[in-house]
Design a protein around this motif. Structure first.
Motif, PDB file in Angstrom:
ATOM      1  N   HIS A  52      30.171  66.587  60.613  1.00 56.45           N
ATOM      2  CA  HIS A  52      30.764  66.247  61.907  1.00 56.45           C
ATOM      3  C   HIS A  52      32.064  65.455  61.719  1.00 56.45           C
ATOM      4  CE1 HIS A  52      26.977  67.441  63.838  1.00 56.45           C
ATOM      5  NE2 HIS A  52      27.658  67.430  64.972  1.00 56.45           N
ATOM      6  N   GLN A  86      31.384  73.727  65.736  1.00 58.16           N
ATOM      7  CA  GLN A  86      30.128  73.068  66.071  1.00 58.16           C
ATOM      8  C   GLN A  86      28.957  74.043  66.097  1.00 58.16           C
ATOM      9  OE1 GLN A  86      29.687  69.663  66.345  1.00 58.16           O
ATOM     10  NE2 GLN A  86      27.581  70.369  66.163  1.00 58.16           N
ATOM     11  N   TRP A 122      20.466  66.323  66.969  1.00 60.59           N
ATOM     12  CA  TRP A 122      19.065  66.367  67.409  1.00 60.59           C
ATOM     13  C   TRP A 122      18.174  66.870  66.276  1.00 60.59           C
ATOM     14  CZ3 TRP A 122      17.410  63.570  71.150  1.00 60.59           C
ATOM     15  CH2 TRP A 122      18.205  63.299  72.252  1.00 60.59           C
ATOM     16  N   CYS A 123      18.697  67.796  65.474  1.00 56.69           N
ATOM     17  CA  CYS A 123      17.923  68.301  64.331  1.00 56.69           C
ATOM     18  C   CYS A 123      17.666  67.203  63.308  1.00 56.69           C
ATOM     19  CB  CYS A 123      18.644  69.481  63.681  1.00 56.69           C
ATOM     20  SG  CYS A 123      18.579  70.994  64.663  1.00 56.69           S
ATOM     21  N   ASP A 180      25.458  73.583  64.107  1.00 60.15           N
ATOM     22  CA  ASP A 180      24.177  73.605  64.827  1.00 60.15           C
ATOM     23  C   ASP A 180      23.237  74.645  64.236  1.00 60.15           C
ATOM     24  OD1 ASP A 180      25.117  71.606  66.512  1.00 60.15           O
ATOM     25  OD2 ASP A 180      25.610  72.989  68.143  1.00 60.15           O
ATOM     26  N   GLN A 181      23.763  75.829  63.936  1.00 66.38           N
ATOM     27  CA  GLN A 181      22.928  76.903  63.377  1.00 66.38           C
ATOM     28  C   GLN A 181      22.378  76.516  62.008  1.00 66.38           C
ATOM     29  OE1 GLN A 181      25.639  80.196  63.473  1.00 66.38           O
ATOM     30  NE2 GLN A 181      25.329  80.576  65.658  1.00 66.38           N
ATOM     31  N   THR A 192      25.176  66.452  69.732  1.00 64.23           N
ATOM     32  CA  THR A 192      25.117  67.858  69.328  1.00 64.23           C
ATOM     33  C   THR A 192      23.703  68.273  68.941  1.00 64.23           C
ATOM     34  OG1 THR A 192      25.507  67.423  66.982  1.00 64.23           O
ATOM     35  CG2 THR A 192      27.462  67.630  68.404  1.00 64.23           C
ATOM     36  N   THR A 193      23.497  69.569  68.905  1.00 64.96           N
ATOM     37  CA  THR A 193      22.203  70.109  68.465  1.00 64.96           C
ATOM     38  C   THR A 193      21.917  69.697  67.025  1.00 64.96           C
ATOM     39  OG1 THR A 193      22.401  71.972  69.979  1.00 64.96           O
ATOM     40  CG2 THR A 193      20.904  72.233  68.109  1.00 64.96           C
ATOM     41  N   ALA A 194      22.945  69.690  66.185  1.00 60.70           N
ATOM     42  CA  ALA A 194      22.754  69.294  64.788  1.00 60.70           C
ATOM     43  C   ALA A 194      22.252  67.858  64.684  1.00 60.70           C
ATOM     44  CB  ALA A 194      24.057  69.466  64.008  1.00 60.70           C
TER      45      ALA A 194
END
Length: 128
Positions: free
Chosen positions: A73, A80, A6-7, A84-85, A2-4
């Protein structure tokens, strides 16, 4: 992934951005300082010292952010896109925190720090 997540990876490397900045603005970093780089960083002043302090703060807050993302998560209570935001907002706010630290904007830096902590708390709350 997920983008989260990756963050989280990006957040893990943000302290090193501060370290590079501290060494670059110190004007005196050379290969011989690699034998004891912390001695150089401990003796900096001005913007170099602030960059090093931002690095230390980043190392302190990143584990809490990583845990919040992972727990959010696993809990599965939030969509999701929202996770992510919030994670993206955290990374952006950490960059803003570094800029405030470098510019010596203490009040703004403290405000951004509270936003950082609020975003970590938000990850827990939305997943509950």
């Amino acid at each position: 992934m997920t983008t989260a997540y990756w963050c989280v990876l990006v957040a893990l490397f943000l302290p090193y951005l501060s370290t590079v900045t501290a060494k670059a603005v110190s004007g005196g970093f050379s290969p011989r300082h690699n034998y004891d780089p912390r001695a150089l960083l401990d003796n900096l002043s001005g913007i170099g010292r602030r960059a090093n302090n931002a690095q230390l703060n980043s190392f302190e807050v990143t584990p809490a952010f990583a845990a919040a993302v992972i727990i959010a998560h696993l809990a599965g209570g939030a969509e999701q896109a929202l996770l992510d935001q919030l994670a993206i907002a955290f990374v952006i706010s950490r960059l803003l925190y570094l800029l405030c630290y470098l510019a010596d904007w203490a009040a703004a830096r403290s405000l951004v720090w509270f936003i950082n902590m609020g975003l970590i708390i938000s990850l827990f709350v939305v997943a509950a």
